[in-house]
Design a protein around this motif. Structure first.
Motif, PDB file in Angstrom:
ATOM      1  N   ASN A   7      -5.514 -27.043 -24.521  1.00  0.00           N
ATOM      2  CA  ASN A   7      -5.339 -27.058 -23.052  1.00  0.00           C
ATOM      3  C   ASN A   7      -4.569 -27.935 -22.591  1.00  0.00           C
ATOM      4  O   ASN A   7      -4.025 -27.747 -21.697  1.00  0.00           O
ATOM      5  CB  ASN A   7      -6.945 -27.349 -22.786  1.00  0.00           C
ATOM      6  CG  ASN A   7      -7.738 -26.085 -23.012  1.00  0.00           C
ATOM      7  OD1 ASN A   7      -7.443 -24.941 -23.271  1.00  0.00           O
ATOM      8  ND2 ASN A   7      -9.145 -26.396 -22.994  1.00  0.00           N
ATOM      9  N   TYR A  11      -1.246 -26.915 -20.248  1.00  0.00           N
ATOM     10  CA  TYR A  11      -1.277 -27.512 -18.892  1.00  0.00           C
ATOM     11  C   TYR A  11       0.382 -28.085 -18.642  1.00  0.00           C
ATOM     12  O   TYR A  11       0.998 -28.010 -17.548  1.00  0.00           O
ATOM     13  CB  TYR A  11      -2.160 -28.471 -18.639  1.00  0.00           C
ATOM     14  CG  TYR A  11      -2.222 -29.213 -17.468  1.00  0.00           C
ATOM     15  CD1 TYR A  11      -2.784 -28.687 -16.258  1.00  0.00           C
ATOM     16  CD2 TYR A  11      -1.676 -30.455 -17.284  1.00  0.00           C
ATOM     17  CE1 TYR A  11      -2.467 -29.075 -14.949  1.00  0.00           C
ATOM     18  CE2 TYR A  11      -1.744 -31.232 -15.947  1.00  0.00           C
ATOM     19  CZ  TYR A  11      -2.082 -30.434 -14.908  1.00  0.00           C
ATOM     20  OH  TYR A  11      -1.622 -31.107 -13.625  1.00  0.00           O
ATOM     21  N   TYR A  47      -3.797 -36.580 -17.472  1.00  0.00           N
ATOM     22  CA  TYR A  47      -4.226 -35.144 -17.677  1.00  0.00           C
ATOM     23  C   TYR A  47      -5.836 -34.963 -17.011  1.00  0.00           C
ATOM     24  O   TYR A  47      -5.952 -34.143 -16.495  1.00  0.00           O
ATOM     25  CB  TYR A  47      -4.265 -34.661 -19.244  1.00  0.00           C
ATOM     26  CG  TYR A  47      -4.665 -33.283 -19.333  1.00  0.00           C
ATOM     27  CD1 TYR A  47      -4.302 -32.111 -18.803  1.00  0.00           C
ATOM     28  CD2 TYR A  47      -6.264 -33.296 -19.877  1.00  0.00           C
ATOM     29  CE1 TYR A  47      -4.793 -30.867 -19.321  1.00  0.00           C
ATOM     30  CE2 TYR A  47      -6.893 -32.275 -20.186  1.00  0.00           C
ATOM     31  CZ  TYR A  47      -6.207 -30.921 -19.767  1.00  0.00           C
ATOM     32  OH  TYR A  47      -6.857 -29.833 -20.161  1.00  0.00           O
ATOM     33  N   GLU A  48      -6.663 -35.829 -17.570  1.00  0.00           N
ATOM     34  CA  GLU A  48      -8.025 -35.607 -17.180  1.00  0.00           C
ATOM     35  C   GLU A  48      -8.261 -35.484 -15.539  1.00  0.00           C
ATOM     36  O   GLU A  48      -9.001 -34.717 -15.123  1.00  0.00           O
ATOM     37  CB  GLU A  48      -8.758 -36.757 -17.484  1.00  0.00           C
ATOM     38  CG  GLU A  48      -9.102 -36.873 -19.130  1.00  0.00           C
ATOM     39  CD  GLU A  48      -9.614 -35.326 -19.597  1.00  0.00           C
ATOM     40  OE1 GLU A  48     -10.377 -35.040 -18.995  1.00  0.00           O
ATOM     41  OE2 GLU A  48      -9.239 -35.196 -20.865  1.00  0.00           O
ATOM     42  N   ALA A  49      -7.518 -36.435 -14.698  1.00  0.00           N
ATOM     43  CA  ALA A  49      -7.380 -36.114 -13.185  1.00  0.00           C
ATOM     44  C   ALA A  49      -6.514 -35.025 -12.554  1.00  0.00           C
ATOM     45  O   ALA A  49      -7.003 -34.297 -11.910  1.00  0.00           O
ATOM     46  CB  ALA A  49      -7.164 -37.707 -12.805  1.00  0.00           C
ATOM     47  N   GLU A  50      -5.334 -35.151 -13.141  1.00  0.00           N
ATOM     48  CA  GLU A  50      -4.147 -34.028 -12.770  1.00  0.00           C
ATOM     49  C   GLU A  50      -4.719 -32.472 -12.714  1.00  0.00           C
ATOM     50  O   GLU A  50      -4.599 -31.737 -12.169  1.00  0.00           O
ATOM     51  CB  GLU A  50      -2.704 -34.279 -13.232  1.00  0.00           C
ATOM     52  CG  GLU A  50      -2.253 -35.767 -12.663  1.00  0.00           C
ATOM     53  CD  GLU A  50      -2.025 -35.712 -11.252  1.00  0.00           C
ATOM     54  OE1 GLU A  50      -1.778 -34.495 -10.594  1.00  0.00           O
ATOM     55  OE2 GLU A  50      -1.960 -36.556 -10.736  1.00  0.00           O
ATOM     56  N   HIS A  51      -5.344 -32.288 -14.114  1.00  0.00           N
ATOM     57  CA  HIS A  51      -5.604 -30.969 -14.207  1.00  0.00           C
ATOM     58  C   HIS A  51      -6.690 -30.386 -13.421  1.00  0.00           C
ATOM     59  O   HIS A  51      -6.832 -29.284 -13.179  1.00  0.00           O
ATOM     60  CB  HIS A  51      -5.907 -30.564 -15.803  1.00  0.00           C
ATOM     61  CG  HIS A  51      -7.217 -30.704 -15.944  1.00  0.00           C
ATOM     62  ND1 HIS A  51      -7.895 -31.880 -16.580  1.00  0.00           N
ATOM     63  CD2 HIS A  51      -8.237 -29.868 -16.195  1.00  0.00           C
ATOM     64  CE1 HIS A  51      -9.092 -31.806 -16.865  1.00  0.00           C
ATOM     65  NE2 HIS A  51      -9.434 -30.567 -16.589  1.00  0.00           N
ATOM     66  N   GLN A  52      -7.543 -31.302 -12.551  1.00  0.00           N
ATOM     67  CA  GLN A  52      -8.339 -30.881 -11.771  1.00  0.00           C
ATOM     68  C   GLN A  52      -7.954 -30.645 -10.327  1.00  0.00           C
ATOM     69  O   GLN A  52      -8.487 -29.855  -9.466  1.00  0.00           O
ATOM     70  CB  GLN A  52      -9.528 -32.031 -11.517  1.00  0.00           C
ATOM     71  CG  GLN A  52     -10.306 -32.240 -12.933  1.00  0.00           C
ATOM     72  CD  GLN A  52     -11.160 -33.193 -13.052  1.00  0.00           C
ATOM     73  OE1 GLN A  52     -12.230 -33.253 -11.886  1.00  0.00           O
ATOM     74  NE2 GLN A  52     -11.360 -34.003 -13.992  1.00  0.00           N
ATOM     75  N   PHE A  53      -6.762 -30.832 -10.143  1.00  0.00           N
ATOM     76  CA  PHE A  53      -5.832 -30.560  -8.800  1.00  0.00           C
ATOM     77  C   PHE A  53      -5.292 -29.275  -8.903  1.00  0.00           C
ATOM     78  O   PHE A  53      -5.054 -28.663  -9.878  1.00  0.00           O
ATOM     79  CB  PHE A  53      -4.832 -31.557  -8.551  1.00  0.00           C
ATOM     80  CG  PHE A  53      -5.556 -32.991  -8.279  1.00  0.00           C
ATOM     81  CD1 PHE A  53      -6.560 -33.178  -7.461  1.00  0.00           C
ATOM     82  CD2 PHE A  53      -5.000 -34.216  -9.018  1.00  0.00           C
ATOM     83  CE1 PHE A  53      -6.976 -34.265  -7.120  1.00  0.00           C
ATOM     84  CE2 PHE A  53      -5.613 -35.247  -8.869  1.00  0.00           C
ATOM     85  CZ  PHE A  53      -6.518 -35.541  -7.826  1.00  0.00           C
ATOM     86  N   SER A  54      -4.851 -28.622  -7.791  1.00  0.00           N
ATOM     87  CA  SER A  54      -3.986 -27.482  -7.909  1.00  0.00           C
ATOM     88  C   SER A  54      -2.654 -27.927  -8.536  1.00  0.00           C
ATOM     89  O   SER A  54      -2.247 -29.002  -8.514  1.00  0.00           O
ATOM     90  CB  SER A  54      -3.948 -27.005  -6.550  1.00  0.00           C
ATOM     91  OG  SER A  54      -2.896 -27.791  -5.826  1.00  0.00           O
TER      92      SER A  54
END
Length: 74
Positions: A7, A11, A47-54
């Motif tokens: 994943n 991403y 990654y943990e934070a950024e992949h939750q954004f658009s």
């Protein structure tokens, strides 16, 4: 390869592709730019934070991060 790693890689590839599209670069040019200005490292570390954004927000963050490291694309 475990799912988390898969994943993360997918991403990062999508972000490089969208960065290329936004800045009218080839995928290779975008990869080289992001590698040089530490954008790939940013995507991996955050990654943990950024992949939750658009994706659009992530590309904004990525562009700004590279600018802070000397990149000229806006």
């Amino acid at each position: 390869m475990n799912n988390q790693l898969k994943n993360r890689i997918e991403y990062i590839v999508v972000c490089i592709s969208e960065f290329a599209n936004r800045h009218k670069l080839s995928f290779r040019q975008a990869f080289n730019y992001l590698d040089f200005y530490k954008g790939i490292d940013f995507l991996d570390k955050c990654y943990e934070a950024e992949h939750q954004f658009s994706i659009e927000d992530a590309i904004d963050d990525l562009t700004e991060y590279c600018q802070r490291h000397g990149g000229l694309l806006a």
